[in-house]
Each structure stands twice: as C-alpha cells, then as structure tokens.
Design a protein around this motif. Structure first.
Motif, PDB file in Angstrom:
ATOM      1  N   ASP A  59       3.833  22.112 -29.738  1.00 38.51           N
ATOM      2  CA  ASP A  59       4.987  22.730 -30.662  1.00 38.51           C
ATOM      3  C   ASP A  59       5.938  21.208 -30.496  1.00 38.51           C
ATOM      4  N   ILE A  60       6.056  20.684 -31.707  1.00 39.32           N
ATOM      5  CA  ILE A  60       7.035  19.512 -31.849  1.00 39.32           C
ATOM      6  C   ILE A  60       8.165  19.797 -32.678  1.00 39.32           C
ATOM      7  N   GLY A  61       8.676  21.012 -32.796  1.00 37.10           N
ATOM      8  CA  GLY A  61       9.871  21.385 -33.555  1.00 37.10           C
ATOM      9  C   GLY A  61       9.453  21.383 -35.205  1.00 37.10           C
ATOM     10  N   LEU A  62       8.022  21.394 -35.736  1.00 36.47           N
ATOM     11  CA  LEU A  62       7.877  21.507 -37.101  1.00 36.47           C
ATOM     12  C   LEU A  62       7.602  23.175 -37.443  1.00 36.47           C
ATOM     13  N   ASP A  63       7.325  23.449 -38.499  1.00 37.13           N
ATOM     14  CA  ASP A  63       7.163  24.656 -38.913  1.00 37.13           C
ATOM     15  C   ASP A  63       5.658  25.323 -38.466  1.00 37.13           C
ATOM     16  N   ARG A  64       4.922  24.214 -38.539  1.00 40.34           N
ATOM     17  CA  ARG A  64       3.515  24.406 -37.776  1.00 40.34           C
ATOM     18  C   ARG A  64       3.188  23.479 -36.592  1.00 40.34           C
ATOM     19  N   ALA A  65       2.636  24.235 -35.806  1.00 42.16           N
ATOM     20  CA  ALA A  65       2.210  23.471 -34.455  1.00 42.16           C
ATOM     21  C   ALA A  65       1.547  22.175 -34.781  1.00 42.16           C
ATOM     22  N   ALA A  66       1.625  21.221 -34.137  1.00 33.31           N
ATOM     23  CA  ALA A  66       0.680  19.983 -34.071  1.00 33.31           C
ATOM     24  C   ALA A  66      -0.582  20.251 -33.474  1.00 33.31           C
ATOM     25  N   PHE A  67      -1.595  19.489 -33.808  1.00 29.60           N
ATOM     26  CA  PHE A  67      -3.020  19.874 -33.224  1.00 29.60           C
ATOM     27  C   PHE A  67      -3.490  18.450 -32.577  1.00 29.60           C
ATOM     28  N   LEU A  68      -3.807  18.775 -31.205  1.00 27.56           N
ATOM     29  CA  LEU A  68      -4.060  17.585 -30.454  1.00 27.56           C
ATOM     30  C   LEU A  68      -5.378  17.873 -29.754  1.00 27.56           C
ATOM     31  N   HIS A  69      -6.494  16.912 -30.185  1.00 25.30           N
ATOM     32  CA  HIS A  69      -7.673  17.102 -29.581  1.00 25.30           C
ATOM     33  C   HIS A  69      -7.861  16.344 -28.321  1.00 25.30           C
ATOM     34  N   VAL A  70      -8.905  16.805 -27.515  1.00 24.81           N
ATOM     35  CA  VAL A  70      -9.363  16.232 -26.164  1.00 24.81           C
ATOM     36  C   VAL A  70      -9.595  14.634 -26.370  1.00 24.81           C
ATOM     37  N   SER A  71     -10.166  14.182 -27.501  1.00 29.45           N
ATOM     38  CA  SER A  71     -10.373  12.952 -27.733  1.00 29.45           C
ATOM     39  C   SER A  71      -9.056  12.203 -28.022  1.00 29.45           C
ATOM     40  N   ASP A  72      -8.119  12.648 -28.275  1.00 23.02           N
ATOM     41  CA  ASP A  72      -6.786  12.094 -28.461  1.00 23.02           C
ATOM     42  C   ASP A  72      -5.763  12.240 -27.312  1.00 23.02           C
ATOM     43  N   LEU A  73      -6.472  12.485 -25.990  1.00 20.65           N
ATOM     44  CA  LEU A  73      -5.601  12.459 -24.811  1.00 20.65           C
ATOM     45  C   LEU A  73      -5.750  11.013 -24.359  1.00 20.65           C
ATOM     46  N   GLN A  74      -4.814  10.509 -23.428  1.00 22.83           N
ATOM     47  CA  GLN A  74      -4.703   9.153 -23.045  1.00 22.83           C
ATOM     48  C   GLN A  74      -5.628   8.880 -22.224  1.00 22.83           C
ATOM     49  N   THR A  75      -5.544   9.619 -21.177  1.00 21.63           N
ATOM     50  CA  THR A  75      -6.753   9.357 -19.943  1.00 21.63           C
ATOM     51  C   THR A  75      -7.973  10.543 -20.106  1.00 21.63           C
ATOM     52  N   LYS A  76      -8.848   9.958 -20.288  1.00 20.29           N
ATOM     53  CA  LYS A  76     -10.194  11.134 -20.411  1.00 20.29           C
ATOM     54  C   LYS A  76     -11.310  10.184 -20.125  1.00 20.29           C
ATOM     55  N   THR A  77     -12.228  10.998 -19.808  1.00 20.19           N
ATOM     56  CA  THR A  77     -13.741  10.413 -19.328  1.00 20.19           C
ATOM     57  C   THR A  77     -14.509  11.461 -20.365  1.00 20.19           C
ATOM     58  N   PRO A  78     -15.791  10.841 -20.735  1.00 14.34           N
ATOM     59  CA  PRO A  78     -16.695  11.674 -21.720  1.00 14.34           C
ATOM     60  C   PRO A  78     -16.705  13.284 -21.080  1.00 14.34           C
ATOM     61  N   ASP A  79     -16.579  13.592 -19.868  1.00 16.12           N
ATOM     62  CA  ASP A  79     -16.502  15.043 -19.476  1.00 16.12           C
ATOM     63  C   ASP A  79     -15.402  15.616 -19.337  1.00 16.12           C
ATOM     64  N   THR A  80     -14.227  14.965 -19.846  1.00 18.31           N
ATOM     65  CA  THR A  80     -12.845  15.560 -19.674  1.00 18.31           C
ATOM     66  C   THR A  80     -12.873  16.935 -20.171  1.00 18.31           C
ATOM     67  N   ASN A  81     -12.341  18.003 -19.559  1.00 21.89           N
ATOM     68  CA  ASN A  81     -11.998  19.166 -20.199  1.00 21.89           C
ATOM     69  C   ASN A  81     -10.615  19.480 -20.284  1.00 21.89           C
ATOM     70  N   ILE A  82     -10.299  20.158 -21.551  1.00 23.15           N
ATOM     71  CA  ILE A  82      -8.743  19.979 -21.887  1.00 23.15           C
ATOM     72  C   ILE A  82      -8.130  20.644 -20.990  1.00 23.15           C
ATOM     73  N   ARG A  83      -8.757  22.173 -20.531  1.00 21.13           N
ATOM     74  CA  ARG A  83      -8.334  23.049 -19.847  1.00 21.13           C
ATOM     75  C   ARG A  83      -7.688  22.444 -18.230  1.00 21.13           C
ATOM     76  N   ASP A  84      -8.463  21.355 -17.906  1.00 21.91           N
ATOM     77  CA  ASP A  84      -7.841  20.787 -16.595  1.00 21.91           C
ATOM     78  C   ASP A  84      -6.730  19.628 -16.982  1.00 21.91           C
ATOM     79  N   MET A  85      -6.541  19.296 -18.394  1.00 19.50           N
ATOM     80  CA  MET A  85      -5.294  18.208 -18.571  1.00 19.50           C
ATOM     81  C   MET A  85      -4.178  18.829 -19.032  1.00 19.50           C
ATOM     82  N   LEU A  86      -4.228  20.205 -19.565  1.00 19.34           N
ATOM     83  CA  LEU A  86      -2.920  20.514 -20.146  1.00 19.34           C
ATOM     84  C   LEU A  86      -2.841  22.042 -19.928  1.00 19.34           C
ATOM     85  N   GLN A  87      -1.417  22.234 -19.537  1.00 20.41           N
ATOM     86  CA  GLN A  87      -1.307  23.711 -19.223  1.00 20.41           C
ATOM     87  C   GLN A  87      -0.178  24.261 -20.374  1.00 20.41           C
TER      88      GLN A  87
END
Ligand SMILES: [Zn+2]
Length: 480
Positions: A59-87
């Motif tokens: 939620d960034i205050g727009l009508d529609r929520a923004a989309f964030l893919h795991v590949s666009d996270l700053q700290t990641k490795t090839p087997d990063t799971n988004i569940r461990d990175m964001l709550q």
C-alpha cells in the motif's frame, strides 16, 4: 543534422517533441491526471504477501496496491523466499520503476536509487558500475579513477558520464548522497502512503536524461518553465543554457515544422512510402503487425530489385514510426517476399542498424522463410495510441462498420418482425443521417411496399447522436 526539442506546456498536459531536420522522431506526452510515478519513493506498508507467486502487494497510498516481486528486493539470494523477508503490516520504503500499464498496477522495488545526469547513486552498493552503453574499457578505466565509493553507497556511471569533466562528476557525487540523506530523514517521520522523494517534473527530467550536446535548440512555450530550466542547466550543464529559448504562446509551438500534423499522422493505420508503396500498422493487445506493400505499380524493370528497394525504404520509415508510436512488446514486420539471399541478409542488417539509434532496446529476430521478422522492443511507456485514443465505439475495434446496404436490410427486417409482434399504430425508425438518407432514396420503393404490407405508416427520423450501426424502432405516437 539539426536536433531540436519543442516543449508545449499547458496546465493539464506537457508534450515534448524531438525533431531532427524538421522531421518529428519522438513524442513524450504527460498528462497531469495520469502523471507518471516512475522514480518516486514512497513510504509503504506491506498489504499482503503472496508466497505462491513470490510477490507482495504494498500500500503506497494509491487506488491500487503496488506490486513488489521477490527479484526486486534489495537483499536477496537465488533462493530467497519472500515469506522470510516481508510480513504483513510492515513499513517499507519502495520506489516505483514501472507505471501501471493497462490493467496492471505500478511495480515497485526496494533497490532504491537517486538518479543524476551523469551518475545514479545506489545506497548500500559498495562498488562503481557502468551503463551497458559504456562499452569502451578505456573509458571505464578512466571513469573509475574519477570517483570513489562512499560508505553510504556507490555509483552507476550513466552514458552521459563518458563526456563529463572531473568537476561535474565530483559535484554530482556530492549532491546525490545528500538527497539520499534527506530521504532517510524524511522517511522516519512520514506516514504510510507519503511521497518521500519526488521525481523531477518532465521538463527537467528531459534535460537530465535525454539532452546531450548534440541538441541544437530547445524551444519552450511557457516562461516559468524556461526560468526553471535555465536554473537547472546553469547548475548542471552550463553550455546548454543559451540553447533554451522561450517561444511566445501567440503562435502554437507545434505549428513549427508542422509537428501537430506529423503527430496526427502517427495515429494513421496506413503510412505511405515515397516510392508508392505503403505500410499498414495494426496494433492489438498481444502485438503490433506491420505489413509492407508495394504500390499497385511494380515497374517494368527487375521486380526483385523493386521489391528490395521498397523493403529497404520501409526500414527507415518503420524505425521512425516504431519510436514515434512508441510501440512496445512484440512487433512483427511482414516484408515483401524476396528470393535473393544476399538481399535478405542486407535487409536484416539495415534493420538492425536503423533500430540501434533508438533509445529503447530492441531485439531483431532472423528473417523467416515467409519474410517475417520479429522485433521485441522493451515496453516503457504506453504507446502513443493508448495515450491518445480509446477503443472505437462505432466499430467495436473491428476497424470496419456494417455497410449502408447491410444496415438498410437489417432495419427493414427488424421492422417487419416488430410489426408482427406489436399492434402499434405506426412505426418510427430512428437512425443516423446517412442511414435515413439511404432508406428514403435507395430503399424508397421497398419502404412503400412494407408500409402496405404491415398496413400502418412508417416514419424515418434522423438521430444525430447515432452512429451508422445504431438504430431504434419505436411506436409512432397517436398524434402523428
Ligand atoms: Zn472503428
């Protein structure tokens, strides 16, 4: 070669035309209502985490929520799971890198960057990097000597850096991290959905990203913008200041070089070649097809030569139109069949060359046995057609409408059917003027017959708001 930019600024819309030797090459249109958000940094909140597609809605205050893919996270490795990175519910700083296209929401990344003219500051990056367009190793080596990584982050050298001086690079390497420090400070007190860092307005963005020393002149029809642009160039690119001029708004700026007319033509389906051949552009959801045709006249000489010449002529026109129409995704070009293998090779080479001048990356496939070439052009903004037009309400995107004859027969059939089912005292046919005219001239005889057949009067009435395919049959009121 004279390269110019004409900037047309009104309160609701900004249009920038790139013109080379009086030919319109590219157009940027930004409407205040649909202003692009690319580059903006927001304080967001994780709305939902979707492990199935390794993404999250923010939620960034727009009508529609923004989309964030795991590949666009700053700290990641090839087997990063988004569940461990964001709550869910967690605060997060994100930057928009793709505007919403069609039905998709904006895409965001947590790899934040602060762009300048020569450099992009990347917080947290502990190295120097280069734009893919700086390929010369000696240039890379020279630039590497000119800057050092700071504890706060590193830099990417943009294409323009290749010609920058040490003092220009030093100045920018100081003010970009300072802007980043501001972002961090503001983010602490900001509320969710708040804009923390705003990308510059289009007129300054163009100067920063698109203007090089090869631009001869920039004309702007708003004095306030000229003042801002001058302030910007004096600080960042002083040798360009004199090239920015105010164009009085008494004479429409897009009348220069007939830019307005050239722009209108960029929406046409058919584009003529000087030789008499022509191109047909068809844009669908999935792809754009470009059909190359010879005129009806093929000449008396060597046919293979004429065909080759037409195909070659088509290439420069296609390269320009692709850029001007801002076509993205898959583009299929259907060249006129040639048998000569050398001609085929040459054609492909010329096409690749012509497209290399484009700012947007385009891949070119091999020529298929049927004479088809597939281009894949990165989709950046909406195409010109999508910005300026809506689907045709008359033909429902078929590109054709039913003929007057078809409409005439349809209406008469419908009238017969209505007469059988309703005991109305008479009938009013409401239709577009052309249809009414057709019925009371070409079909006058049939109409008379029908009147006798149903035994009640039939009246024709022009309804100016109706399109050719739109009509109504209503009961005639008692008074009539
Ligand atoms: Zn239509």
């Amino acid at each position: 070669m004279i390269e110019e930019i004409l900037l047309n600024i009104t309160p609701h819309e900004v249009r920038a035309a790139f013109v080379t030797d009086s030919v319109l090459q590219e157009i940027y249109i930004e409407r205040r209502l649909h202003q692009g958000l690319v580059g903006n940094i927001y304080k967001g909140k994780v709305h939902r985490v979707l492990p199935g597609i390794q993404a999250a809605f923010i939620d960034i205050g727009l009508d529609r929520a923004a989309f964030l893919h795991v590949s666009d996270l700053q700290t990641k490795t090839p087997d990063t799971n988004i569940r461990d990175m964001l709550q869910q519910g967690q605060d997060i700083l994100v930057q928009v890198y793709k505007d919403s296209l069609g039905s998709k929401g904006v895409r965001v990344t947590t790899q934040l960057t602060i762009p300048g003219r020569y450099l992009v500051f990347v917080p947290g990056m502990q190295q120097l990097a280069f734009s893919q367009r700086i390929t010369d190793e000696s240039v890379r080596a020279r630039l590497s000597q000119m800057l050092t990584v700071t504890p706060a982050g590193g830099y990417v050298f943009r294409t323009a850096a290749a010609v920058a001086t040490q003092s220009e690079l030093t100045a920018e390497s100081e003010h970009l991290p300072a802007a980043w420090t501001d972002v961090l400070a503001r983010s602490k007190s900001a509320k969710v959905g708040e804009l923390i860092y705003a990308e510059m307005p289009i007129e300054l963005r163009l100067l920063r990203d698109r203007v090089t020393d090869s631009i001869t002149r920039i004309r702007v029809d708003q004095s306030a913008a000229v003042v801002q642009m001058h302030a910007f160039t004096k600080r960042h690119m002083p040798n360009l200041t004199d090239r920015i001029e105010y164009h009085p708004s008494t004479q429409p700026i897009f009348d220069i070089y007939s830019v307005e007319a050239q722009l209108q033509k960029a929406l046409h389906r058919k584009v003529y070649l000087k030789s008499g051949g022509y191109l047909i552009f068809d844009q669908t959801e999935a792809m754009t097809t470009i059909d190359v045709n010879t005129g009806s006249f093929l000449g008396h000489g060597n046919q293979e030569d004429t065909i080759f010449k037409t195909n070659v002529e088509a290439i420069s026109v296609i390269a320009r139109q692709v850029r001007l129409r801002n076509l993205g995704g898959i583009i299929i070009i259907d060249f006129i069949d040639m048998s000569d293998l050398q001609h085929k090779d040459q054609l492909l080479q010329l096409l690749t060359e012509a497209l290399s001048k484009d700012n947007v990356r385009t891949e070119v496939s091999e020529l298929s046995s049927l004479g088809l070439v597939q281009l894949t052009r990165k989709r950046t903004r909406e195409s010109l057609e999508r910005v300026l037009c809506v689907p045709c309400p008359v033909c429902h995107q078929r590109g054709t409408v039913k003929s007057l004859e078809t409409m005439g027969y349809e209406i008469l059939r419908e009238l017969q059917h209505t007469a059988r089912n309703f005991a109305w005292p008479g009938f009013s046919i409401l239709a577009a003027a052309v249809v009414v005219e057709y019925l009371c001239t070409d079909q006058a005889h049939r109409l008379k017959e029908l009147e006798l057949e149903v035994g009640r009067p039939i009246k024709l009435q022009v309804e100016s708001t109706y399109t050719q395919e739109h009509y109504d049959i209503l009961p005639m009121s008692e008074k009539e």
